[in-house]
Write a protein that holds these residues in place. Structure first.
Motif, PDB file in Angstrom:
ATOM      1  N   LYS A   4      15.618  21.202  -6.637  1.00  0.00           N
ATOM      2  CA  LYS A   4      15.811  19.982  -7.403  1.00  0.00           C
ATOM      3  C   LYS A   4      17.155  20.054  -8.120  1.00  0.00           C
ATOM      4  N   LYS A   5      17.949  19.030  -7.937  1.00  0.00           N
ATOM      5  CA  LYS A   5      19.268  18.989  -8.567  1.00  0.00           C
ATOM      6  C   LYS A   5      19.128  18.499 -10.003  1.00  0.00           C
ATOM      7  N   GLY A   6      19.813  19.177 -10.932  1.00  0.00           N
ATOM      8  CA  GLY A   6      19.763  18.789 -12.333  1.00  0.00           C
ATOM      9  C   GLY A   6      20.628  17.568 -12.605  1.00  0.00           C
ATOM     10  N   LEU A   7      20.485  17.049 -13.800  1.00  0.00           N
ATOM     11  CA  LEU A   7      21.248  15.872 -14.219  1.00  0.00           C
ATOM     12  C   LEU A   7      22.647  16.281 -14.672  1.00  0.00           C
ATOM     13  N   SER A   8      23.584  15.411 -14.433  1.00  0.00           N
ATOM     14  CA  SER A   8      24.929  15.670 -14.952  1.00  0.00           C
ATOM     15  C   SER A   8      24.921  15.376 -16.450  1.00  0.00           C
ATOM     16  N   PHE A   9      25.961  15.849 -17.133  1.00  0.00           N
ATOM     17  CA  PHE A   9      26.031  15.657 -18.580  1.00  0.00           C
ATOM     18  C   PHE A   9      26.081  14.175 -18.922  1.00  0.00           C
ATOM     19  N   GLU A  10      26.819  13.403 -18.141  1.00  0.00           N
ATOM     20  CA  GLU A  10      26.928  11.961 -18.392  1.00  0.00           C
ATOM     21  C   GLU A  10      25.582  11.265 -18.177  1.00  0.00           C
ATOM     22  N   GLU A  11      24.840  11.691 -17.172  1.00  0.00           N
ATOM     23  CA  GLU A  11      23.504  11.115 -16.950  1.00  0.00           C
ATOM     24  C   GLU A  11      22.580  11.440 -18.114  1.00  0.00           C
ATOM     25  N   LYS A  12      22.689  12.647 -18.645  1.00  0.00           N
ATOM     26  CA  LYS A  12      21.875  13.022 -19.805  1.00  0.00           C
ATOM     27  C   LYS A  12      22.223  12.166 -21.012  1.00  0.00           C
ATOM     28  N   ARG A  13      23.499  11.920 -21.197  1.00  0.00           N
ATOM     29  CA  ARG A  13      23.923  11.065 -22.327  1.00  0.00           C
ATOM     30  C   ARG A  13      23.364   9.656 -22.171  1.00  0.00           C
ATOM     31  N   ASN A  14      23.447   9.103 -20.961  1.00  0.00           N
ATOM     32  CA  ASN A  14      22.925   7.749 -20.729  1.00  0.00           C
ATOM     33  C   ASN A  14      21.424   7.682 -20.969  1.00  0.00           C
ATOM     34  N   ARG A  15      20.697   8.678 -20.497  1.00  0.00           N
ATOM     35  CA  ARG A  15      19.247   8.691 -20.683  1.00  0.00           C
ATOM     36  C   ARG A  15      18.873   8.863 -22.154  1.00  0.00           C
ATOM     37  N   MET A  16      19.653   9.656 -22.885  1.00  0.00           N
ATOM     38  CA  MET A  16      19.397   9.823 -24.315  1.00  0.00           C
ATOM     39  C   MET A  16      19.625   8.494 -25.049  1.00  0.00           C
ATOM     40  N   MET A  17      20.657   7.772 -24.656  1.00  0.00           N
ATOM     41  CA  MET A  17      20.911   6.465 -25.267  1.00  0.00           C
ATOM     42  C   MET A  17      19.776   5.489 -24.946  1.00  0.00           C
ATOM     43  N   LYS A  38      10.040  14.939 -21.604  1.00  0.00           N
ATOM     44  CA  LYS A  38       8.907  14.269 -20.985  1.00  0.00           C
ATOM     45  C   LYS A  38       9.288  12.935 -20.353  1.00  0.00           C
ATOM     46  N   GLU A  39       9.985  12.096 -21.116  1.00  0.00           N
ATOM     47  CA  GLU A  39      10.241  10.732 -20.659  1.00  0.00           C
ATOM     48  C   GLU A  39      11.495  10.597 -19.806  1.00  0.00           C
ATOM     49  N   LYS A  40      12.519  11.368 -20.109  1.00  0.00           N
ATOM     50  CA  LYS A  40      13.817  11.157 -19.443  1.00  0.00           C
ATOM     51  C   LYS A  40      14.271  12.337 -18.594  1.00  0.00           C
ATOM     52  N   GLY A  41      13.558  13.427 -18.597  1.00  0.00           N
ATOM     53  CA  GLY A  41      13.913  14.554 -17.740  1.00  0.00           C
ATOM     54  C   GLY A  41      15.105  15.362 -18.215  1.00  0.00           C
ATOM     55  N   ILE A  42      15.425  15.271 -19.486  1.00  0.00           N
ATOM     56  CA  ILE A  42      16.525  16.056 -20.060  1.00  0.00           C
ATOM     57  C   ILE A  42      15.947  17.393 -20.498  1.00  0.00           C
ATOM     58  N   THR A  43      16.549  18.482 -20.064  1.00  0.00           N
ATOM     59  CA  THR A  43      16.000  19.797 -20.399  1.00  0.00           C
ATOM     60  C   THR A  43      16.052  20.036 -21.899  1.00  0.00           C
ATOM     61  N   LEU A  44      15.066  20.772 -22.378  1.00  0.00           N
ATOM     62  CA  LEU A  44      14.936  21.049 -23.802  1.00  0.00           C
ATOM     63  C   LEU A  44      16.175  21.742 -24.362  1.00  0.00           C
ATOM     64  N   MET A  45      16.761  22.635 -23.561  1.00  0.00           N
ATOM     65  CA  MET A  45      17.921  23.411 -24.012  1.00  0.00           C
ATOM     66  C   MET A  45      19.167  22.550 -24.213  1.00  0.00           C
ATOM     67  N   SER A  46      19.268  21.421 -23.532  1.00  0.00           N
ATOM     68  CA  SER A  46      20.489  20.611 -23.623  1.00  0.00           C
ATOM     69  C   SER A  46      20.340  19.395 -24.527  1.00  0.00           C
ATOM     70  N   VAL A  47      19.158  19.156 -25.089  1.00  0.00           N
ATOM     71  CA  VAL A  47      18.941  17.977 -25.935  1.00  0.00           C
ATOM     72  C   VAL A  47      19.890  17.994 -27.132  1.00  0.00           C
ATOM     73  N   LYS A  48      19.963  19.117 -27.814  1.00  0.00           N
ATOM     74  CA  LYS A  48      20.800  19.204 -29.019  1.00  0.00           C
ATOM     75  C   LYS A  48      22.283  18.996 -28.679  1.00  0.00           C
TER      76      LYS A  48
END
Length: 187
Positions: A4-17, A38-48
């Motif tokens: 499974k391919k992880g999300l790019s940093f920009e995708e994580k930012r968009n999902r957080m928004m 849970k909802e957006k698939g952003i790993t716990l380690m990268s949320v902060k």
């Protein structure tokens, strides 16, 4: 079996928004650390890290109340920021367009008398020859500079100063001139 391919940093930012825009709520970091994986698939380690980048870019607001940090972002603020940026870019575009027109007009003014004519080519060639001749003449003047009367006089003055200094160092206070009589020469 595919990885499974992880999300790019920009995708994580968009999902957080999206979390902020969908809920229109105020969150603490621990709440976002629960919701984002849970909802957006952003790993716990990268949320902060993602949240901090959004705060640094002024897309998410944060405030410290007591001992807690709260984070929020509303769609109206994002729209307002985009409109301000659009206005800024529009004014920069109009300024750049005006400068471009001004530069083009200046180029046209300058090029009015510079058409490539036969007379201009002849004058340009003559100018180049005169510049070469000037360089040759300067070299020749430098070659004969030591014969210049001013330079010769300066050398004489320096010699006199050197002779006086030598007399001071050797203790001679008088100029000794030697004269030879013809008798000494015949002996």
């Amino acid at each position: 079996m595919s990885k499974k391919k992880g999300l790019s940093f920009e995708e994580k930012r968009n999902r957080m928004m999206e979390i902020f825009f969908e809920t229109k709520d105020v969150f603490q970091l621990k709440d976002l650390e629960k919701i984002a994986p849970k909802e957006k698939g952003i790993t716990l380690m990268s949320v902060k890290e993602v949240l901090q980048s959004l705060v640094d870019d002024a897309l998410v607001d944060s405030d410290r109340i007591g001992t807690s940090n709260y984070f929020w972002a509303f769609p109206s603020k994002a729209l307002h920021i985009r409109n301000q940026k659009l206005e800024t870019l529009g004014s920069q575009l109009s300024e750049a367009t005006e400068r471009k027109q001004s530069v083009c007009q200046n180029i046209e003014k300058v090029n009015v008398g510079r058409q490539n004519t036969e007379n201009r080519a002849t004058l340009s060639k003559e100018l180049e020859e005169l510049r070469k001749e000037k360089i040759q003449l300067k070299a020749e003047v430098e070659k004969y500079q030591e014969c210049d009367p001013e330079v010769v006089e300066e050398i004489r003055q320096l010699n006199k100063i050197a002779r006086d200094a030598a007399n001071r160092w050797t203790g001679s206070t008088q100029n000794i001139s030697y004269s030879f009589s013809p008798e000494i020469l015949t002996r």
